[in-house]
Write an enzyme that holds these catalytic residues in place. Sequence first.
Site, PDB file in Angstrom:
ATOM      1  CB  CYS A  27      39.249  36.237  38.057  1.00  0.00           C
ATOM      2  SG  CYS A  27      37.606  35.673  38.557  1.00  0.00           S
ATOM      3  CG  ASP A  28      41.094  41.134  39.915  1.00  0.00           C
ATOM      4  OD1 ASP A  28      41.972  40.718  40.671  1.00  0.00           O
ATOM      5  OD2 ASP A  28      41.239  41.251  38.680  1.00  0.00           O
TER       6      ASP A  28
END
Length: 283
Positions: A27-28
């Site tokens: 999750c970036d």
Amino acid sequence: MIPAIAAPLLMLTSSSSLGVKPPPQSCDTFVVVAAEGDKLPTIFGKNSDRPNTETHEVVRFPAAEHPPGAKLRCQYIEIPQVAKTHAVVLSRPAWLWGAEMGANEHGVCCGNEAVFSRESGAADDGVDRLLGMDIVRLVLERATTAKEALEVAAGLMETHGQGGNCEDGGRWSYENGFLFADPKEAFVLETSGVHWWASERIGPGKRRNISNGISIRKPHSMHPKLLEHATAKGYWKGDAKDFDWKVAMLGGRSSADELEPEGRELAGKQWLEELAGGGKALT
């Protein structure tokens, strides 16, 4: 790929929840802010690793006007509605009122990350407040610039705070990090506990990434009582002018040098540097 409603800004999104069940990847959130003369506009991108059995949807809500005194039901709590809300495109888990990421008619983009600080327990106390995903949607419906998005989100944190279950049928609560971007600048906003926050500005020609962790060192702005709180709790023992958000609110390790980016955050930073050609924005 979902283009932002208003150019010049591109928004790229992806999710691990696409029918099959691969393991969550990451999750970036990334942004490269265009400098004057760049061939490409500001670029914003986010990957979401929500639970892979969760249905995601892309939805659009039109601009709207609301009567004085109107109330708004978010995921768990009701808050005052504003007089006018902007048109938005959102990528969200289908069971939620809020969103993981999105863009509005003014070219503002936003995405959020789960983060965890030394005050995580305060936000995960069983009390329903705003979810980070509520804040994503509220910001996009209310802000016309990235700076306004920061101001809206900070105000929501101070007034209503964060907390509540973030997983359908589960019990998963977390603090949040946000990246707000418009064609000219971007801001990172990171949170701790129920109400605490700090921000960092990303100007023209700069780039930034966030992952599932506290990353801001020297804040551009912060909760007006944060320094007082951190000092009273013993989180920060240095001078006010040297205040380091990550050192104070992450805890566990006291050396600033030990808190440099690592893992996905470091990999994302290195990737952006390679793409940007040694310090220049993408061309």
